[in-house]
Design a protein around this motif. Structure first.
Motif, PDB file in Angstrom:
ATOM      1  N   ARG A 293       1.117  -0.952  -0.035  1.00  0.00           N
ATOM      2  CA  ARG A 293      -0.332  -0.040   0.160  1.00  0.00           C
ATOM      3  C   ARG A 293       1.123   1.288   0.270  1.00  0.00           C
ATOM      4  O   ARG A 293       0.024   2.009   0.342  1.00  0.00           O
ATOM      5  CB  ARG A 293      -1.593   0.271   1.189  1.00  0.00           C
ATOM      6  N   ALA A 294       1.701   1.393  -0.930  1.00  0.00           N
ATOM      7  CA  ALA A 294       3.177   2.230  -0.744  1.00  0.00           C
ATOM      8  C   ALA A 294       2.505   2.737  -1.840  1.00  0.00           C
ATOM      9  O   ALA A 294       3.060   4.121  -2.045  1.00  0.00           O
ATOM     10  CB  ALA A 294       4.402   1.913  -1.420  1.00  0.00           C
ATOM     11  N   LEU A 295       1.387   3.208  -2.845  1.00  0.00           N
ATOM     12  CA  LEU A 295       1.800   3.967  -3.924  1.00  0.00           C
ATOM     13  C   LEU A 295      -0.117   4.151  -3.798  1.00  0.00           C
ATOM     14  O   LEU A 295      -0.961   2.982  -3.959  1.00  0.00           O
ATOM     15  CB  LEU A 295       1.932   2.972  -5.034  1.00  0.00           C
ATOM     16  N   ASP A 296      -0.621   4.653  -4.352  1.00  0.00           N
ATOM     17  CA  ASP A 296      -1.673   5.234  -4.603  1.00  0.00           C
ATOM     18  C   ASP A 296      -2.135   5.879  -6.025  1.00  0.00           C
ATOM     19  O   ASP A 296      -3.206   5.280  -6.494  1.00  0.00           O
ATOM     20  CB  ASP A 296      -1.940   6.761  -4.024  1.00  0.00           C
ATOM     21  N   ILE A 297      -1.098   5.766  -6.756  1.00  0.00           N
ATOM     22  CA  ILE A 297      -1.702   6.047  -8.497  1.00  0.00           C
ATOM     23  C   ILE A 297       0.033   5.432  -9.195  1.00  0.00           C
ATOM     24  O   ILE A 297       0.937   5.691  -8.662  1.00  0.00           O
ATOM     25  CB  ILE A 297      -1.433   7.406  -9.134  1.00  0.00           C
ATOM     26  N   VAL A 298      -0.331   3.740  -9.491  1.00  0.00           N
ATOM     27  CA  VAL A 298       0.696   3.779 -10.317  1.00  0.00           C
ATOM     28  C   VAL A 298       1.289   4.613 -12.380  1.00  0.00           C
ATOM     29  O   VAL A 298      -0.116   4.615 -12.705  1.00  0.00           O
ATOM     30  CB  VAL A 298       0.688   2.597 -11.132  1.00  0.00           C
ATOM     31  N   MET A 299       2.285   4.790 -12.067  1.00  0.00           N
ATOM     32  CA  MET A 299       2.365   5.437 -13.528  1.00  0.00           C
ATOM     33  C   MET A 299       3.771   4.252 -14.124  1.00  0.00           C
ATOM     34  O   MET A 299       4.548   3.598 -13.963  1.00  0.00           O
ATOM     35  CB  MET A 299       3.498   6.285 -13.029  1.00  0.00           C
ATOM     36  N   PHE A 300       3.465   3.851 -15.404  1.00  0.00           N
ATOM     37  CA  PHE A 300       4.184   2.932 -16.037  1.00  0.00           C
ATOM     38  C   PHE A 300       4.482   3.617 -17.844  1.00  0.00           C
ATOM     39  O   PHE A 300       3.862   4.482 -17.615  1.00  0.00           O
ATOM     40  CB  PHE A 300       3.882   1.610 -17.055  1.00  0.00           C
ATOM     41  N   ASP A 301       5.707   3.592 -18.179  1.00  0.00           N
ATOM     42  CA  ASP A 301       5.967   3.594 -19.155  1.00  0.00           C
ATOM     43  C   ASP A 301       5.909   2.988 -20.469  1.00  0.00           C
ATOM     44  O   ASP A 301       6.914   1.574 -20.310  1.00  0.00           O
ATOM     45  CB  ASP A 301       7.931   4.815 -19.095  1.00  0.00           C
ATOM     46  N   THR A 302       4.890   2.387 -21.429  1.00  0.00           N
ATOM     47  CA  THR A 302       4.633   1.877 -22.289  1.00  0.00           C
ATOM     48  C   THR A 302       6.415   0.894 -22.962  1.00  0.00           C
ATOM     49  O   THR A 302       6.851  -0.423 -23.409  1.00  0.00           O
ATOM     50  CB  THR A 302       3.919   1.520 -23.230  1.00  0.00           C
ATOM     51  N   GLY A 303       6.967   2.086 -22.998  1.00  0.00           N
ATOM     52  CA  GLY A 303       8.830   1.941 -24.041  1.00  0.00           C
ATOM     53  C   GLY A 303       9.976   1.228 -23.134  1.00  0.00           C
ATOM     54  O   GLY A 303      10.427   1.123 -23.580  1.00  0.00           O
ATOM     55  N   TRP A 304       9.257   1.175 -21.844  1.00  0.00           N
ATOM     56  CA  TRP A 304       9.896   1.042 -21.045  1.00  0.00           C
ATOM     57  C   TRP A 304      10.391  -0.357 -20.190  1.00  0.00           C
ATOM     58  O   TRP A 304      11.123  -1.467 -19.570  1.00  0.00           O
ATOM     59  CB  TRP A 304      10.357   2.119 -19.807  1.00  0.00           C
ATOM     60  N   ILE A 305       8.694  -0.929 -20.012  1.00  0.00           N
ATOM     61  CA  ILE A 305       8.478  -1.521 -18.945  1.00  0.00           C
ATOM     62  C   ILE A 305       8.034  -3.198 -19.017  1.00  0.00           C
ATOM     63  O   ILE A 305       7.764  -3.959 -18.958  1.00  0.00           O
ATOM     64  CB  ILE A 305       7.545  -1.051 -17.829  1.00  0.00           C
ATOM     65  N   GLY A 306       8.027  -2.761 -20.999  1.00  0.00           N
ATOM     66  CA  GLY A 306       7.187  -4.041 -21.227  1.00  0.00           C
ATOM     67  C   GLY A 306       6.800  -4.489 -22.259  1.00  0.00           C
ATOM     68  O   GLY A 306       6.384  -5.512 -23.258  1.00  0.00           O
ATOM     69  N   GLY A 307       6.384  -2.929 -22.923  1.00  0.00           N
ATOM     70  CA  GLY A 307       5.278  -2.859 -24.016  1.00  0.00           C
ATOM     71  C   GLY A 307       3.881  -3.125 -23.020  1.00  0.00           C
ATOM     72  O   GLY A 307       3.883  -2.761 -21.976  1.00  0.00           O
ATOM     73  N   VAL A 308       3.139  -2.664 -24.526  1.00  0.00           N
ATOM     74  CA  VAL A 308       1.518  -3.595 -24.075  1.00  0.00           C
ATOM     75  C   VAL A 308       0.719  -4.723 -23.724  1.00  0.00           C
ATOM     76  O   VAL A 308       0.532  -4.612 -22.367  1.00  0.00           O
ATOM     77  CB  VAL A 308       0.253  -3.084 -25.670  1.00  0.00           C
ATOM     78  N   SER A 309       2.354  -5.919 -24.017  1.00  0.00           N
ATOM     79  CA  SER A 309       1.929  -7.303 -22.996  1.00  0.00           C
ATOM     80  C   SER A 309       1.683  -6.478 -21.657  1.00  0.00           C
ATOM     81  O   SER A 309       1.120  -6.901 -20.689  1.00  0.00           O
ATOM     82  CB  SER A 309       2.577  -8.351 -23.749  1.00  0.00           C
ATOM     83  N   GLU A 310       2.775  -5.950 -21.018  1.00  0.00           N
ATOM     84  CA  GLU A 310       3.057  -6.336 -19.848  1.00  0.00           C
ATOM     85  C   GLU A 310       2.124  -4.583 -18.878  1.00  0.00           C
ATOM     86  O   GLU A 310       1.589  -4.979 -17.866  1.00  0.00           O
ATOM     87  CB  GLU A 310       4.652  -5.011 -19.493  1.00  0.00           C
TER      88      GLU A 310
END
Length: 409
Positions: A293-310
């Protein structure tokens, strides 16, 4: 359908961007993108991934991604964060989904389960003109990059956000329909102590811009602060405490995000949402982080963390933990579009980041179609796949680097 060639494209002066194009025997091409260390990403794509991809069915995405992530001896096996290997997999994965959409004649969001909404709210990340701007990072490692194309304004663009007059900037953004603005008022002070502390003088200096925004527009705009993981816990807590009086709504990448205990402690002591982490938000990392419970909102970059599948799996994980997500943008138009498609398809999406300086500027020089932004919302193109292609003129630029790995080449 089979993959017949794998192509990487780098175009001056955007040497930190790497595009991947997957060509097939049926004449369809899928387009992917990643940002940073582009030359290394291109080398890994050709030397390691291309032999695995050539001759394979591009519509078998799950199997291809599993092989790229697990079967290769040279795969990334470290902490789940942005790496050369994962960046390359991300760009290829985006291209595979773009190709699948084109083969089926459907926009990407339809492949992800269809639309939950027809548009997604946006916030603006403010980019200042000059040497310290985010835009300059696009030209890292570029031979002779000084004095090249204005990557901020681009064709028909604007010169950058005037953070010297933050109150006026907030008024300007409100007039365009934005209800939130993000910037980094404390980055300039982090290196003085390597992020462990901030002096009272520097703290007050950083706070001045926040004060000006609140004085100019009151509570009409949300203020988001990006710490860029430059701070250790003591320094981050000191900054957050000073921001409490101004109702800052968003604290992004406040500490070194692999320090999960520090992020938990930060969450316990701060008002406003705790947000992260564009370079860490793989499913593996979130599997450890969300139960804390350390995050309120998740941010991701599609080009860094595995693409659309991730990102598809991340969206499902966010729903399971009752946490929204907000896709990252400050790199390139393909990653922006991939994030928008994911946001349109998921009920857990909260907002999409945009950098209006880029969207109205150099993004136009890179791709044929861009998402439509109006009244503080954005929506993807309706054409198949991601809905865009690289501008043909890019391939005529002096210094363009195209490398192709092909079947029987």
């Amino acid at each position: 359908m089979k993959i017949t060639s794998v192509e990487t494209v780098q175009v001056p002066p955007f040497y930190n961007l790497c595009w991947v194009r997957l060509h097939t025997d049926e004449g369809l091409t899928g387009l992917g993108e990643t940002f940073r260390n582009a030359a290394a990403v291109a080398a890994y794509t050709h030397d390691v991934l291309a032999p695995l991809l050539l001759g394979r069915d591009p519509m078998a995405i799950n199997g291809l991604v599993s092989d790229m992530r697990n079967r290769l001896d040279n795969r990334f096996q470290g902490f789940p964060t942005r790496s050369i290997e994962l960046q390359s997999v991300s760009a290829v994965d985006i291209a595979l989904w773009d190709l699948l959409g084109k083969a089926l004649g459907q926009p990407l969001y339809q492949l992800l389960g269809g639309a939950c909404r027809d548009r997604i709210p946006v916030y603006n990340t403010c980019v200042r003109p000059g040497r310290d701007s985010v835009a300059r990072r696009l030209m890292h490692y570029a031979p002779g990059a000084e004095g090249t194309t204005n990557v901020q304004g681009g064709r028909g663009g604007i010169a950058g956000d005037n953070l010297e007059e933050p109150g006026e900037l907030a008024e300007e953004l409100l007039a365009e329909g934005f209800t939130a603005m993000k910037y980094s008022p404390f980055d300039a002070y982090a290196d003085k102590t390597r992020g462990y502390d901030i002096s009272l003088s520097d703290l007050k200096d950083g706070i001045k811009s926040v004060e000006k925004i609140r004085k100019a527009v009151g509570a009409r705009i949300d203020i988001y602060v990006d710490y860029h993981t430059r701070w250790q816990l003591p320094g981050a807590l000191k900054i957050a405490a000073a921001l409490n009086d101004f109702d800052v709504a968003w604290h992004e990448d406040a500490v070194q995000m692999h320090n999960m205990g520090d992020l938990q402690t930060f969450r316990e002591h701060v008002r406003g949402h705790v947000v992260g982490a564009e370079a860490y938000a793989t499913v593996d990392w979130l599997r450890e982080m969300l139960p804390r419970r350390a995050l309120d909102i998740v941010m991701f970059d599609t080009g860094w963390i595995g693409g659309v599948s991730e990102t598809r799996d991340i969206a499902a994980l966010c729903r399971s933990f009752g946490r929204p997500f907000s896709p990252h943008d400050a790199t390139g138009p393909i990653v922006l579009l991939a994030g928008i498609h994911q946001a349109i398809a998921s009920p857990a999406a909260l907002k999409q980041e945009v950098v209006r300086t880029f969207l109205k500027g150099y993004y136009r020089d890179l791709v044929t179609e861009l998402p439509r932004m109006e009244n503080g919302h954005i929506q993807p193109p309706e054409s198949a796949g991601l809905g865009t292609e690289l501008q043909p003129a890019l391939f005529e630029r002096q210094g363009v680097q195209c490398r192709v790995s092909a079947v029987n080449a």
